[in-house]
Design an enzyme around this catalytic site. Structure first.
Site, PDB file in Angstrom:
ATOM      1  N   TRP A   1     -38.733   3.803 -33.409  1.00  0.00           N
ATOM      2  CA  TRP A   1     -39.421   3.346 -31.391  1.00  0.00           C
ATOM      3  C   TRP A   1     -39.301   2.045 -31.944  1.00  0.00           C
ATOM      4  O   TRP A   1     -39.427   1.202 -31.985  1.00  0.00           O
ATOM      5  CB  TRP A   1     -40.125   4.248 -31.212  1.00  0.00           C
ATOM      6  CG  TRP A   1     -41.540   3.773 -31.013  1.00  0.00           C
ATOM      7  CD1 TRP A   1     -42.371   3.695 -31.876  1.00  0.00           C
ATOM      8  CD2 TRP A   1     -42.420   3.180 -30.221  1.00  0.00           C
ATOM      9  NE1 TRP A   1     -43.149   3.762 -31.358  1.00  0.00           N
ATOM     10  CE2 TRP A   1     -43.386   2.728 -30.723  1.00  0.00           C
ATOM     11  CE3 TRP A   1     -41.750   1.686 -29.027  1.00  0.00           C
ATOM     12  CZ2 TRP A   1     -44.241   1.671 -30.059  1.00  0.00           C
ATOM     13  CZ3 TRP A   1     -42.533   0.884 -29.117  1.00  0.00           C
ATOM     14  CH2 TRP A   1     -44.216   0.720 -29.725  1.00  0.00           C
TER      15      TRP A   1
ATOM     16  N   TYR B   1     -51.891   6.415 -29.857  1.00  0.00           N
ATOM     17  CA  TYR B   1     -52.898   5.397 -30.675  1.00  0.00           C
ATOM     18  C   TYR B   1     -54.368   5.032 -31.100  1.00  0.00           C
ATOM     19  O   TYR B   1     -54.708   6.046 -29.635  1.00  0.00           O
ATOM     20  CB  TYR B   1     -51.938   4.137 -30.222  1.00  0.00           C
ATOM     21  CG  TYR B   1     -50.625   3.978 -30.483  1.00  0.00           C
ATOM     22  CD1 TYR B   1     -49.965   3.170 -31.327  1.00  0.00           C
ATOM     23  CD2 TYR B   1     -50.168   4.618 -29.222  1.00  0.00           C
ATOM     24  CE1 TYR B   1     -48.708   2.903 -31.211  1.00  0.00           C
ATOM     25  CE2 TYR B   1     -48.260   3.840 -29.396  1.00  0.00           C
ATOM     26  CZ  TYR B   1     -47.921   3.464 -30.649  1.00  0.00           C
ATOM     27  OH  TYR B   1     -46.352   3.212 -30.688  1.00  0.00           O
TER      28      TYR B   1
ATOM     29  N   ASP C   1     -51.026   3.019 -47.246  1.00  0.00           N
ATOM     30  CA  ASP C   1     -50.439   2.811 -45.333  1.00  0.00           C
ATOM     31  C   ASP C   1     -50.127   1.222 -45.248  1.00  0.00           C
ATOM     32  O   ASP C   1     -51.110   0.502 -45.077  1.00  0.00           O
ATOM     33  CB  ASP C   1     -51.179   3.081 -44.920  1.00  0.00           C
ATOM     34  CG  ASP C   1     -50.385   3.470 -42.891  1.00  0.00           C
ATOM     35  OD1 ASP C   1     -49.652   2.737 -42.288  1.00  0.00           O
ATOM     36  OD2 ASP C   1     -51.359   3.285 -42.088  1.00  0.00           O
TER      37      ASP C   1
ATOM     38  N   ASN D   1     -42.418   7.780 -37.583  1.00  0.00           N
ATOM     39  CA  ASN D   1     -41.171   8.000 -36.378  1.00  0.00           C
ATOM     40  C   ASN D   1     -40.648   6.636 -35.651  1.00  0.00           C
ATOM     41  O   ASN D   1     -41.028   5.626 -36.150  1.00  0.00           O
ATOM     42  CB  ASN D   1     -41.795   7.845 -35.115  1.00  0.00           C
ATOM     43  CG  ASN D   1     -42.996   9.290 -34.719  1.00  0.00           C
ATOM     44  OD1 ASN D   1     -42.120  10.716 -34.344  1.00  0.00           O
ATOM     45  ND2 ASN D   1     -44.071   9.393 -34.475  1.00  0.00           N
TER      46      ASN D   1
ATOM     47  N   SER E   1     -46.077   6.489 -40.731  1.00  0.00           N
ATOM     48  CA  SER E   1     -46.125   7.106 -39.781  1.00  0.00           C
ATOM     49  C   SER E   1     -44.798   7.604 -40.042  1.00  0.00           C
ATOM     50  O   SER E   1     -44.221   6.544 -40.801  1.00  0.00           O
ATOM     51  CB  SER E   1     -45.778   6.538 -38.373  1.00  0.00           C
ATOM     52  OG  SER E   1     -44.792   4.995 -37.975  1.00  0.00           O
TER      53      SER E   1
ATOM     54  N   THR F   1     -51.664  -0.408 -41.665  1.00  0.00           N
ATOM     55  CA  THR F   1     -52.844  -1.116 -41.120  1.00  0.00           C
ATOM     56  C   THR F   1     -53.160  -2.403 -42.173  1.00  0.00           C
ATOM     57  O   THR F   1     -53.156  -2.199 -43.698  1.00  0.00           O
ATOM     58  CB  THR F   1     -54.140   0.529 -41.924  1.00  0.00           C
ATOM     59  OG1 THR F   1     -53.952   1.866 -41.364  1.00  0.00           O
ATOM     60  CG2 THR F   1     -55.373   0.165 -41.301  1.00  0.00           C
TER      61      THR F   1
ATOM     62  N   ASP G   1     -43.836   0.631 -41.619  1.00  0.00           N
ATOM     63  CA  ASP G   1     -45.095   1.879 -41.260  1.00  0.00           C
ATOM     64  C   ASP G   1     -44.859   3.471 -42.385  1.00  0.00           C
ATOM     65  O   ASP G   1     -44.286   4.244 -41.872  1.00  0.00           O
ATOM     66  CB  ASP G   1     -45.066   2.023 -40.066  1.00  0.00           C
ATOM     67  CG  ASP G   1     -47.213   2.823 -40.160  1.00  0.00           C
ATOM     68  OD1 ASP G   1     -47.350   2.755 -41.367  1.00  0.00           O
ATOM     69  OD2 ASP G   1     -47.431   3.217 -38.488  1.00  0.00           O
TER      70      ASP G   1
END
Length: 348
Positions: free
Chosen positions: A83, A119, A242, A81, A79, A245, A76
């Site tokens: 996880w 989110y 992005d 992060n 973003s 998306t 992505d």
């Protein structure tokens, strides 16, 4: 001495989107009303940092720990992060996906700090830990990442287990995703969503694009944000490229104008067109940095349930645009963090 740059190509696995899964189970209308989706949430300055979307359906297998535990994650660029679900999570979404078990990893180290990500349709919470993360044969030791403890209900319908953020580290919660900077000497990441999607670390793969690359300076070194001069006769805008998306997203008035021009009718927040008219619908052109990037109807229209067709242009609040997978299926994209530039070329 001469440095050697090694290209690392990582194939992406195409899976069903959450929408496709929900439609198959007859739950799409219920979920879209119960959890209204706001793809701009992660780009909204009113949030802290890190809100993310979960609409992409192309993922990659990574491993965490020693011995390795495998997870399918979404790359992505919106973003920063990293996880995955963990054994500490009993949400329905976690029980439907692979869970990381730190007890099974000899290289895991606990951090313990909390993690919370908002989110457009919910949120996740968890804790931070350290372990060896391997992507496409590239291993980084002591990489900090998130272990989820709760996840939003809609995520149980996602094919991917977690998120691998590729935006700038300054966007990351607690700077948890330095992994990309560690792995790429040339600071290029390529995302091609055609002919077997692939991400290449370390350079560009000429097999996946034709013609020359247009290099575009970033207008904001937080996301992969660029200036769009015009969109098919409409005014200019700021847009984030992005991979997380699925659609092209823009302000309500602009998207209404474009869809009206395309002959689409708005129904329940979507823009419906006659599937038989695709061959006669006009191209949509984005003018960026002096170059034209054109999308034919065969790219921006796709079929959904009950043999109906919708456009890939979706409206939301705010003034920002998102160039998601509808755009990226047509154009090979190169993310050069070293020069703070985005490259676009016609995808093969």
């Amino acid at each position: 001495y001469k440095s050697i740059i090694i290209l690392q190509m990582i194939p992406l696995e195409k899976g069903k989107s959450a929408r496709e899964v929900l439609e198959e189970q007859g739950l799409w209308e219920e979920y879209r009303q119960k959890y209204p989706y706001n793809p701009m949430a992660k780009f909204d300055g009113s949030f802290a940092v890190g809100p993310e979307s979960m609409t992409n359906d192309a993922g990659v297998i990574i491993s965490i720990g020693t011995p390795p535990q495998s997870f399918k994650v979404i790359f992505d660029t919106g973003s920063s992060n990293l996880w995955v679900p963990s054994i500490y999570c009993n949400s329905a979404a976690c029980n439907n996906h692979a869970k990381f078990d730190p007890r099974r990893s000899s290289t895991y180290r606990q951090n313990g700090r909390p993690l919370s990500i908002t989110y457009g349709t919910g949120s996740m919470t968890g804790i931070l830990g350290y372990d060896t993360v391997t992507v496409g044969g590239l291993a980084v030791t002591n990489q900090i990442f998130g272990l989820s403890q709760t996840e939003a209900p809609f995520m149980q319908y996602m094919q991917a287990d977690g998120i691998f953020g590729l935006a700038y580290p300054s966007l990351s919660l607690l700077h948890v995703s330095e992994l990309v900077s560690t792995m790429q000497h040339a600071s290029y990441i390529n995302f091609n969503n055609q002919r077997g999607s692939v991400v290449t670390f370390g350079g560009v793969d000429t097999n996946h694009y034709s013609g020359s690359i247009t290099w575009i300076p970033l207008s904001n070194e937080l996301y992969w944000q660029i200036t769009v001069d015009s969109v098919s006769g409409n005014g200019g805008c700021q847009a984030v490229v992005d991979t997380g998306t699925s659609m092209i997203v823009g302000p309500q008035s602009d998207i209404d104008n474009i869809n009206s021009w395309l002959g689409a009718s708005r129904q329940n927040g979507e823009y419906i067109v006659n599937c038989n008219n695709i061959g006669q619908m006009p191209d949509v052109t984005f003018n960026i940095n002096g170059q034209q990037f054109t999308l034919p109807a065969s790219v921006y229209v796709y079929q959904v349930q009950y043999n109906s067709c919708i456009t890939g242009f979706s409206a939301t609040g705010g003034n920002m645009w998102i160039l998601g997978d509808v755009f990226l299926r047509q154009y090979y994209s190169i993310y050069n963090r070293g020069q703070n530039m985005l490259g676009l070329a016609k995808a093969r």
